[in-house]
Design a protein around this motif. Structure first.
Motif, mmCIF file in Angstrom:
data_model
loop_
_atom_site.group_PDB
_atom_site.id
_atom_site.type_symbol
_atom_site.label_atom_id
_atom_site.label_comp_id
_atom_site.label_asym_id
_atom_site.label_seq_id
_atom_site.Cartn_x
_atom_site.Cartn_y
_atom_site.Cartn_z
ATOM 1 N N MET B 1 1.118 -1.413 -0.139
ATOM 2 C CA MET B 1 -0.050 0.286 0.088
ATOM 3 C C MET B 1 1.080 1.731 0.597
ATOM 4 S SD MET B 1 -2.923 -0.479 2.409
ATOM 5 C CE MET B 1 -2.285 -0.816 4.038
ATOM 6 N N THR B 3 2.417 5.186 0.433
ATOM 7 C CA THR B 3 1.564 6.163 1.768
ATOM 8 C C THR B 3 0.826 7.482 0.404
ATOM 9 O OG1 THR B 3 3.410 5.853 2.221
ATOM 10 C CG2 THR B 3 2.236 7.413 3.085
ATOM 11 N N GLU B 6 1.661 12.395 3.606
ATOM 12 C CA GLU B 6 2.514 12.570 4.718
ATOM 13 C C GLU B 6 3.393 13.545 5.132
ATOM 14 O OE1 GLU B 6 6.470 10.840 2.237
ATOM 15 O OE2 GLU B 6 7.194 11.683 4.076
ATOM 16 N N THR B 26 1.786 8.631 8.475
ATOM 17 C CA THR B 26 1.308 9.032 7.364
ATOM 18 C C THR B 26 0.330 7.881 7.274
ATOM 19 O OG1 THR B 26 2.329 6.595 7.700
ATOM 20 C CG2 THR B 26 3.593 8.654 6.715
ATOM 21 N N ASN B 28 -1.684 5.738 3.823
ATOM 22 C CA ASN B 28 -2.009 5.401 3.347
ATOM 23 C C ASN B 28 -3.354 5.040 2.421
ATOM 24 O OD1 ASN B 28 0.957 4.389 3.689
ATOM 25 N ND2 ASN B 28 0.239 3.220 5.714
ATOM 26 N N GLU B 29 -2.950 4.531 1.381
ATOM 27 C CA GLU B 29 -3.671 3.655 -0.159
ATOM 28 C C GLU B 29 -4.901 3.357 0.709
ATOM 29 O OE1 GLU B 29 -2.784 2.700 -3.283
ATOM 30 O OE2 GLU B 29 -1.238 3.330 -3.881
ATOM 31 N N GLU B 31 -6.889 2.666 3.197
ATOM 32 C CA GLU B 31 -7.065 3.222 4.365
ATOM 33 C C GLU B 31 -8.384 4.893 4.924
ATOM 34 O OE1 GLU B 31 -3.600 3.097 8.629
ATOM 35 O OE2 GLU B 31 -3.468 4.247 6.996
ATOM 36 N N ALA B 185 -7.233 7.671 -0.102
ATOM 37 C CA ALA B 185 -6.945 7.701 1.990
ATOM 38 C C ALA B 185 -7.909 8.596 2.754
ATOM 39 C CB ALA B 185 -5.265 7.968 2.088
#
Lengths: 537, 314
Positions: B1, B3, B6, B26, B28-29, B31, B185
Motif C-alpha cells: 500500500m 503512502t 505524509e 502517514t 496509506n491507500e 485506509e 486514503a
C-alpha cells in the motif's frame, strides 16, 4: 495556462451572476438615454419660432385698457401733480405699446427670432423700436402738447430722459430709416459698414481691439455669416476667438483674457500662453478648412453642445457608474470570499493562489474594458440620436506643430481606452485594500472616497505644496493623464484644469503615464502578495 | 500500500502560541484514519494545513508524493475534502458549483458530475441555489465536490454535522467504498465516537498540538482493559452484590427500568466479552433473570480518555 483560463471563466461567471452589476448598468443606460433625449429636445426646441401673435394680442389688450384709462384726457391735461404724472405715464405707455406692436409685427413678418442676439436684423429692429419710442414720446406727447417748458422748469416726467431736441429726434429718424432699409433689403454689407464705423468711433477700445472687431466683422461679411440662423452662433463665436488669438499673437499682448468689465486685459503674453494661442489659431483654422464649421448650413436648430463635448458628458456619466461598479467588484472580490468562506473552495482547488489572483484581476479588467466599450457604443448611439449622425464631427487636435483630426467613432473608442486607465487604477486600489483589510466596506469606501475627495484635496494641495511636487500625488498624475491625452475636448476646455501650476510647465503625459503605471503595479503587487502569502483561517 | 499523505514534523504557530507541534504521520491507500482530540488540540489547524489554507511554519506535507509547498497544483489534484464547514458559492446552484470545480480540475466529464450528484443523493435539488440548501444538503454537496475528481486523499472535518441518521449512514458507506474499494486514503475528524469506531481503520489522537497516539482502531479498543456492557436484570440487589463480589469495583451505573411488563434494573459495568457467558450462567443459577446484555458504545471514548488522561473529545 489552462487552469488560469478555467479560473478566469469561473470569476467571470460569478461576476456576471451578480444582480448589482446589471442594475448599475441599466441605471447608467437610462441616464445616458435621458441626456440624449434632453439634448435632442433642446436642439429641436431651439428652432421653435417665437409666438408673436399671442404677444401682440396681449399688447393690444393692454393698449386698449390704457386708452380706456386715459379716457377723454389729452396731453393738455398734464399738470404739475401726481395725477399729471400718471397721465403722462399712460400716454407714454400708449406710444410704447403701439411701437412695440409694430416691432413685433416686423419681426414676425421677417421671421426673425426675438432673442437671437447673433442675427443682425434682430439687433437693428430692436434699435429701430427703441428709437421709435423716443421719437413718438417727443413728437406725440412732449412737442404736441407743448410740455417742453414744464420739463425745463424741473418737473420730472418718467420715462422722459431730458435730452430730446429736434436735432436729436431727426438723427434718430435718420438712423431708423437707414436700419429699416437695411433690414428690408437684407443688406448685410451696410450693417457691417455701420458697425465698423461705430467701432472706429469708440474710444473705449484701443487700436488692436478695434482691429480685432473690424477684422471679425469683415470675416463675417466674407462668409455672409449674418447670424440669421441659429447654426451661425458657433461660427460667429469661433471667428471672434480666431481674431482675438491672431491679434494677440501678432502684438504679443493678451486680447483673449478679459477683465472684470469684459474689456481685454492687453497684458504682455507669457511664452506659454503665446504657444497656447498659436495652437488655438491652428485648431480653429483647421476646423474652418476641414468643414468642421459648415458656414453654408442654414439651420434654425442648434445644440448647446457639439459632438466632442457630448461624448465627454456621456463619458463623465458613464465613468461615474463604471467606477462605482468596478470599485464595488474589486473591493469585494477577495474580502467577500474571505468573509463568507467561499475562498476555501478556491484555495483547496489544484490551482496556485497567484493564478487565482491573476484570474480575478483578468475578470475585473475584462469588466472594466467591456464597460468602457459599452459606454463608447452608448455614446455613439446617444450622440447620433441627440445631434444627428451627420453632426458627429471629428476630434481636432494639435500635434507635430499642426492641427489634425481623427474621426468621431475612432475618437470615442480611443477616449474609452483612456478612461479605462482610471478604472484600472481605482480597481487596483480597491483590490489592494480588499486583500489587505479583508473588509469590503473599507475597500469600497476608501477607494471611492479617494476618487471623489482627492480631486478637491489635490486642488487645494496645489496651492499649499510647491506645484512641481504635486505631480507625485498619484491621483493628480492620474487626472492629468486622463485629461491630457485628449486636451482639445470642449468640456475639458470649458471646465479648465482645476490644478494650479502657477505658470510652471504641467507634468508631461509620459511622466504621468509611467508614474501611474508604477503605482498601479505596486498596488496590484501588494494585493497579490497579501492574497498569496497569508493564511486563510 | 502506497503512502498517500505524509506529514513530516509539521509545526504551526499562531503568534507565539504553538498550536501544532511537530506532528508526523502517514496515511496509506485504502485506509480510513480518524482524527481525535479535545477542543483546541489543533485538529482543524492540521487539517487546514493539509488543505493548503494555512502554511506550516516548519515541516512538510506530502500528498501522493508531491510536496504541498513546492508542487501545490499536483499535490492538490489528489486532495478532496470538507474543511470546517462545507463552503461554496451560495448564489449559484449546486450544479454550477460542481461545474466550476470541474473546470478547475479539468478532464471531468458531465457524466462524472451526474454520477457524484447521484452518489450524494442530490438529484432533485441540484439546480437550486445553494443558499436554499439545508446544512445537510450542503454537506452532501461538499462531499460531491470532494469526490468529483476522484482524489487519492479525502479529508473531512466533522463531515456528519447536519446530516440526519440516514445521511450519516450513507456518508459512512460512501467513505468506506471510496477508501476500501477505490483505494483512496481518508482522514476524518468527528465528534462521534461510534462513527469513528464504525468507520475508521486507525485513529490519530491529538492533544495540545501534539500527536499522542496513532493506533489501529481494533488495537485501541482491545487495549482498553474492560469494555462497558449494559445488562438488564430482574433483581437489583442480588445482581449488584454478585457483580461486586465476582468482578470487584466495576459498576459504573445502576438504574431502575422497565422491561416487558415488569420492573427491572439496568447495570452498566466493565467486563471482558469473554466473561459474559459465565456471568449470564451465574446470574441464572442465582435466580436472577437476564433480559438483555449489550455493549455500551463508549469504548473508543474510554480509550481516548485513557490515552489523553481525561481530556474531553472536541
Amino acid at each position: 495556462m489552462g487552469k488560469l483560463i478555467a479560473a478566469y471563466q469561473n470569476e467571470m461567471l460569478k461576476i456576471l451572476r451578480k444582480k448589482s452589476i446589471w442594475i448599475i448598468g441599466l441605471i447608467m443606460v437610462a441616464v445616458i438615454a435621458l441626456v440624449s433625449v434632453g439634448v435632442f429636445l433642446q436642439t429641436e426646441l431651439s428652432g421653435v419660432s417665437y409666438d408673436y401673435d399671442s404677444e401682440i394680442l396681449w399688447m393690444e389688450k393692454a393698449l386698449q385698457s390704457t386708452k380706456d384709462e386715459i379716457g377723454n384726457k389729452t396731453g393738455s391735461d398734464i399738470t404739475d401733480t401726481a395725477e399729471g404724472s400718471e397721465l403722462y405715464s399712460n400716454l407714454w405707455r400708449v406710444e410704447y405699446l403701439s411701437e412695440k406692436i409694430d416691432y413685433y409685427k416686423a419681426l414676425d413678418e421677417k421671421d426673425i427670432y426675438l432673442y437671437n442676439q447673433y442675427d443682425y436684423r434682430a439687433e437693428l429692429l430692436e434699435a429701430v423700436f427703441e428709437n421709435a419710442v423716443d421719437i413718438a414720446e417727443y413728437e406725440n406727447i412732449i412737442h404736441k402738447y407743448g410740455l417742453e417748458d414744464m420739463l425745463e422748469n424741473g418737473y420730472y416726467l418718467y420715462p422722459y430722459s431730458g435730452n430730446y431736441s429736434e436735432e436729436y429726434i431727426a438723427g434718430l429718424r435718420e438712423i431708423n430709416d437707414k436700419y429699416t432699409k437695411i433690414v428690408a433689403e437684407n443688406d448685410f454689407a451696410a450693417y457691417i459698414e455701420i458697425k465698423n464705423a461705430e467701432i472706429l468711433a469708440d474710444d473705449m477700445y484701443d487700436e488692436n481691439e478695434k482691429r480685432i472687431k473690424i477684422e471679425n466683422n469683415n470675416l463675417r461679411l466674407d462668409g455672409n455669416i449674418t447670424g440669421e440662423y441659429l447654426s451661425h452662433e458657433r461660427i460667429i463665436d469661433s471667428l471672434m476667438e480666431l481674431t482675438e488669438y491672431k491679434i494677440s499673437v501678432e502684438t504679443g499682448k493678451d486680447y483673449v483674457s478679459s477683465d472684470f468689465f469684459g474689456y481685454a486685459t492687453g497684458e504682455p503674453l507669457m511664452p506659454s500662453k503665446l504657444e497656447e494661442y498659436k495652437k488655438q489659431i491652428a485648431l480653429i483654422e483647421y476646423k474652418f478648412e476641414s468643414g468642421y464649421y459648415n458656414i453654408n448650413e442654414e439651420s434654425d436648430k442648434t445644440s448647446v453642445v457639439d459632438s466632442t463635448m457630448f461624448s465627454e458628458i456621456v463619458f463623465s456619466i458613464g465613468m461615474t457608474f463604471m467606477l462605482i461598479l468596478l470599485v464595488m467588484l474589486a473591493g469585494s472580490i477577495i474580502s467577500v470570499e474571505m468573509s463568507n468562506g467561499s475562498i476555501k473552495v478556491l484555495a483547496v482547488a489544484p490551482i496556485e493562489r497567484r493564478k487565482i489572483f491573476a484570474a480575478k484581476c483578468m475578470a475585473l479588467f475584462t469588466i472594466a474594458f467591456a464597460g468602457c466599450i459599452l459606454v463608447a457604443i452608448l455614446d455613439i448611439i446617444a450622440a447620433g440620436f441627440a445631434l444627428g449622425f451627420g453632426a458627429l464631427m471629428p476630434y481636432v487636435y494639435y500635434g507635430a506643430n499642426a492641427a489634425a483630426s481623427i474621426p468621431f467613432v475612432l475618437f470615442v473608442l480611443l477616449y474609452a481606452l483612456v478612461q479605462l486607465i482610471q478604472l484600472v487604477f481605482y480597481s487596483a486600489l480597491a483590490l489592494m485594500l480588499s486583500a489587505l483589510t479583508k473588509n469590503t466596506s473599507v475597500a469600497i469606501g476608501v477607494s471611492l472616497g479617494v476618487n471623489y475627495i482627492m480631486a478637491s484635496v489635490s486642488s487645494v494641495l496645489s496651492y499649499v505644496v510647491d506645484p512641481r511636487w504635486t505631480k507625485y500625488i498619484p491621483t493628480i498624475s492620474l487626472s492629468r493623464l486622463v485629461s491630457g491625452v485628449f486636451p482639445e475636448g470642449s468640456l475639458s476646455q470649458m471646465l479648465g484644469n482645476s490644478m494650479n501650476y502657477f505658470g510652471y510647465t504641467k507634468p508631461s503625459i509620459w511622466f504621468c503615464a509611467i508614474y501611474v503605471a508604477v503605482i498601479a503595479f505596486a498596488m496590484l503587487f501588494t494585493a497579490r502578495d497579501a492574497f498569496c502569502r497569508r493564511d486563510i483561517k | 500500500m502506497g503512502t498517500v499523505l505524509e506529514l513530516n514534523n509539521i509545526t504551526k504557530y499562531f503568534s507565539a502560541r504553538c498550536v501544532v507541534d511537530n506532528i508526523s504521520l502517514t496515511i496509506n491507500e485504502g485506509e480510513i484514519v480518524g482524527f481525535l482530540g479535545p477542543n483546541g488540540s489543533g485538529k482543524t489547524t492540521t487539517i487546514k494545513m493539509i488543505a493548503g489554507l494555512l502554511f506550516p511554519d516548519k515541516g512538510s506535507i506530502i500528498i501522493n508524493g508531491y510536496d504541498l509547498s513546492k508542487d501545490f497544483e499536483k499535490a492538490m489534484a489528489n486532495f478532496g475534502g470538507i474543511v470546517e464547514n462545507p463552503e461554496m458559492y451560495k448564489d449559484l446552484s449546486g450544479r454550477c458549483n460542481l461545474e466550476m470545480a470541474a473546470r478547475i480540475h479539468g478532464g471531468i466529464s458531465k457524466e462524472r458530475i451526474e454520477e457524484v450528484i447521484k452518489t450524494v443523493g442530490l438529484q432533485n435539488r441540484i439546480d437550486d441555489k445553494v443558499k436554499r440548501y439545508s446544512l445537510g444538503m450542503k454537506q452532501r454537496l461538499g462531499v460531491a465536490l470532494a469526490l468529483l475528481h476522484k482524489p487519492k486523499l479525502l479529508v473531512f472535518d466533522e463531515p456528519t454535522n447536519g446530516l440526519d441518521p440516514k445521511g450519516i449512514k450513507e456518508f459512512r458507506e460512501i467513505v468506506k467504498r471510496v477508501s476500501h474499494v477505490e483505494g483512496a486514503a481518508v482522514f476524518v475528524s468527528s465528534h462521534m465516537m461510534s462513527e469513528m469506531q464504525q468507520m475508521c481503520d486507525r485513529v490519530a489522537i491529538l492533544e495540545s498540538g501534539k500527536l499522542v497516539g496513532m493506533e489501529d482502531i481494533a488495537a485501541v479498543v482491545e487495549g482498553v482493559e474492560s469494555t462497558y456492557y449494559k445488562i438488564v436484570v430482574s433483581e437489583r440487589d442480588a445482581a449488584v452484590s454478585f457483580i461486586n463480589e465476582k468482578y470487584g469495583d466495576v459498576i459504573k451505573e445502576v438504574q431502575d427500568s422497565q422491561f416487558a411488563n415488569g420492573s427491572a434494573v439496568s447495570i452498566v459495568f466493565a467486563i471482558k466479552s469473554d466473561d459474559i457467558p459465565e456471568l449470564i450462567k451465574e446470574l441464572s443459577v442465582r435466580g436472577i433473570g437476564v433480559y438483555t446484555v449489550q455493549p455500551v458504545e463508549s469504548s473508543l471514548e474510554d480509550a481516548f480518555i485513557n490515552i489523553t488522561g481525561g481530556s474531553q473529545i472536541g
